[in-house]
Design a protein around this motif. Structure first.
Motif, PDB file in Angstrom:
ATOM      1  N   UNK A  42       0.826  -1.206   0.000  1.00  0.00           N
ATOM      2  CA  UNK A  42       0.000   0.000   0.000  1.00  0.00           C
ATOM      3  C   UNK A  42       0.860   1.256   0.000  1.00  0.00           C
ATOM      4  N   UNK A  43       1.920   1.255   0.777  1.00  0.00           N
ATOM      5  CA  UNK A  43       2.809   2.410   0.828  1.00  0.00           C
ATOM      6  C   UNK A  43       3.486   2.638  -0.522  1.00  0.00           C
ATOM      7  N   UNK A  74       0.889   4.120  -2.849  1.00  0.00           N
ATOM      8  CA  UNK A  74       0.650   5.537  -2.584  1.00  0.00           C
ATOM      9  C   UNK A  74       1.751   6.384  -3.219  1.00  0.00           C
ATOM     10  N   UNK A  75       2.996   5.995  -2.975  1.00  0.00           N
ATOM     11  CA  UNK A  75       4.124   6.746  -3.539  1.00  0.00           C
ATOM     12  C   UNK A  75       4.045   6.793  -5.055  1.00  0.00           C
ATOM     13  N   UNK A  76       3.731   5.659  -5.672  1.00  0.00           N
ATOM     14  CA  UNK A  76       3.664   5.604  -7.133  1.00  0.00           C
ATOM     15  C   UNK A  76       2.523   6.457  -7.665  1.00  0.00           C
ATOM     16  N   UNK A  78       9.169   6.898   1.562  1.00  0.00           N
ATOM     17  CA  UNK A  78       8.875   7.064   0.134  1.00  0.00           C
ATOM     18  C   UNK A  78       7.467   7.615  -0.057  1.00  0.00           C
ATOM     19  N   UNK A  79       6.516   7.094   0.717  1.00  0.00           N
ATOM     20  CA  UNK A  79       5.129   7.547   0.594  1.00  0.00           C
ATOM     21  C   UNK A  79       4.964   8.982   1.083  1.00  0.00           C
ATOM     22  N   UNK A  80       5.433   9.270   2.309  1.00  0.00           N
ATOM     23  CA  UNK A  80       5.272  10.629   2.830  1.00  0.00           C
ATOM     24  C   UNK A  80       6.115  11.624   2.047  1.00  0.00           C
ATOM     25  N   UNK A  81       7.277  11.187   1.585  1.00  0.00           N
ATOM     26  CA  UNK A  81       8.127  12.072   0.791  1.00  0.00           C
ATOM     27  C   UNK A  81       7.494  12.429  -0.538  1.00  0.00           C
ATOM     28  N   UNK A  82       6.820  11.473  -1.163  1.00  0.00           N
ATOM     29  CA  UNK A  82       6.135  11.743  -2.428  1.00  0.00           C
ATOM     30  C   UNK A  82       5.007  12.745  -2.218  1.00  0.00           C
ATOM     31  N   UNK A 141      -3.721   7.170  13.268  1.00  0.00           N
ATOM     32  CA  UNK A 141      -2.864   6.576  14.293  1.00  0.00           C
ATOM     33  C   UNK A 141      -1.530   6.134  13.729  1.00  0.00           C
ATOM     34  N   UNK A 142      -0.535   6.112  14.596  1.00  0.00           N
ATOM     35  CA  UNK A 142       0.750   5.510  14.296  1.00  0.00           C
ATOM     36  C   UNK A 142       1.398   6.012  13.026  1.00  0.00           C
ATOM     37  N   UNK A 143       1.970   5.073  12.281  1.00  0.00           N
ATOM     38  CA  UNK A 143       2.718   5.413  11.086  1.00  0.00           C
ATOM     39  C   UNK A 143       1.915   6.118  10.016  1.00  0.00           C
ATOM     40  N   UNK A 144       0.599   5.979  10.055  1.00  0.00           N
ATOM     41  CA  UNK A 144      -0.243   6.675   9.075  1.00  0.00           C
ATOM     42  C   UNK A 144      -0.172   8.185   9.265  1.00  0.00           C
ATOM     43  N   UNK A 145       0.299   8.624  10.429  1.00  0.00           N
ATOM     44  CA  UNK A 145       0.443  10.045  10.689  1.00  0.00           C
ATOM     45  C   UNK A 145       1.340  10.702   9.640  1.00  0.00           C
ATOM     46  N   UNK A 146       2.341   9.959   9.174  1.00  0.00           N
ATOM     47  CA  UNK A 146       3.307  10.538   8.242  1.00  0.00           C
ATOM     48  C   UNK A 146       2.676  11.059   6.969  1.00  0.00           C
ATOM     49  N   UNK A 147       1.760  10.290   6.388  1.00  0.00           N
ATOM     50  CA  UNK A 147       1.115  10.708   5.145  1.00  0.00           C
ATOM     51  C   UNK A 147       0.288  11.956   5.354  1.00  0.00           C
ATOM     52  N   UNK A 148      -0.428  12.038   6.473  1.00  0.00           N
ATOM     53  CA  UNK A 148      -1.256  13.207   6.757  1.00  0.00           C
ATOM     54  C   UNK A 148      -0.399  14.427   7.070  1.00  0.00           C
ATOM     55  N   UNK A 149       0.687  14.228   7.814  1.00  0.00           N
ATOM     56  CA  UNK A 149       1.573  15.343   8.141  1.00  0.00           C
ATOM     57  C   UNK A 149       2.221  15.931   6.898  1.00  0.00           C
ATOM     58  N   UNK A 150       2.414  15.110   5.873  1.00  0.00           N
ATOM     59  CA  UNK A 150       3.051  15.571   4.641  1.00  0.00           C
ATOM     60  C   UNK A 150       2.111  16.384   3.765  1.00  0.00           C
TER      61      UNK A 150
END
Length: 205
Positions: A28-29, A32-34, A74-78, A95-104
């Motif tokens: 999934x990650x 998302x990046x792709x 890779x996902x949050x950076x994209x 929650x958790x690691x999913x925070x990265x995508x939202x923070x980006x």
């Protein structure tokens, strides 16, 4: 799995694993990046299916080393590098690691029932490298430590007051609200959108 709808200048990515609270797997990650990297849209909307945006990392994946995968960055950076306007339309708990995508994302909106927590201290994991800095940039170092070190779980009202999210809206109006926020970017020249975003980020236009 994720669903990608790319039309009319808007790319909508939906986390579509509601039976697992949209817990993120490595594929999934990568997807998302792709999807973000390949999109030529002016607006990106990231949302989830069901009543939870994402519970974070898939537990089976974590047992297999998902927590150390470069796919998170890779996902949050994209998402962070997306040249247009990016909006996290949080349909439920983040929650958790999913925070990265939202923070980006550039803007975060959420439903009233959403809660926010990142239980790395309790679970003995480390957050993804870019997450603490992005979190602290939004809500300040002390409040970032409240979430990361003190393990605090906050509700939508507190998240709004702290600046973690930018608006609370009813669940049935979530995507419509995201689209209304995207209206000006969708009607503008892509280069103008990208230049304004760079200036707002403190980069050279």
């Amino acid at each position: 799995m994720i669903r990608v709808e790319d039309r009319g200048g808007c790319c909508t990515i939906t986390l579509a694993r509601p039976e697992k609270a949209n817990a993120l797997t490595e594929p999934m990650l990568h997807d998302i990046a792709a999807a973000v990297t390949q999109s030529t849209a002016r607006v990106l909307i990231l949302t989830g299916e069901g009543k939870v945006f994402s519970a974070g990392a898939d537990l089976d994946g974590m047992k297999a080393g998902l927590g150390l995968s470069p796919a998170w960055e890779a996902a949050s950076g994209a998402i962070a590098a997306f040249p247009g306007l990016s909006i996290a339309a949080l349909n439920g708990t983040l929650a958790g690691g999913a925070m990265g995508a939202a923070l980006a994302c550039d803007i975060r909106i959420a439903v009233p029932a959403a809660t926010f927590f990142y239980p790395v201290m309790r679970l003995g994991y480390r957050p993804q490298p870019s997450d603490p800095a992005r979190l602290a940039a939004l809500i300040g170092p002390s409040r970032a430590k409240m979430i990361l070190l003190a393990g605090q779980r906050i509700n939508a009202e507190t998240a709004l007051a702290w600046g973690l999210i930018d608006r609370i809206c009813d669940a049935h109006a979530l995507i419509d609200t995201a689209m209304s926020l995207a209206e000006h970017a969708l009607s503008a020249d892509p280069g103008h959108v990208a230049a304004l975003k760079r200036m707002t980020n403190g980069d050279t236009p």
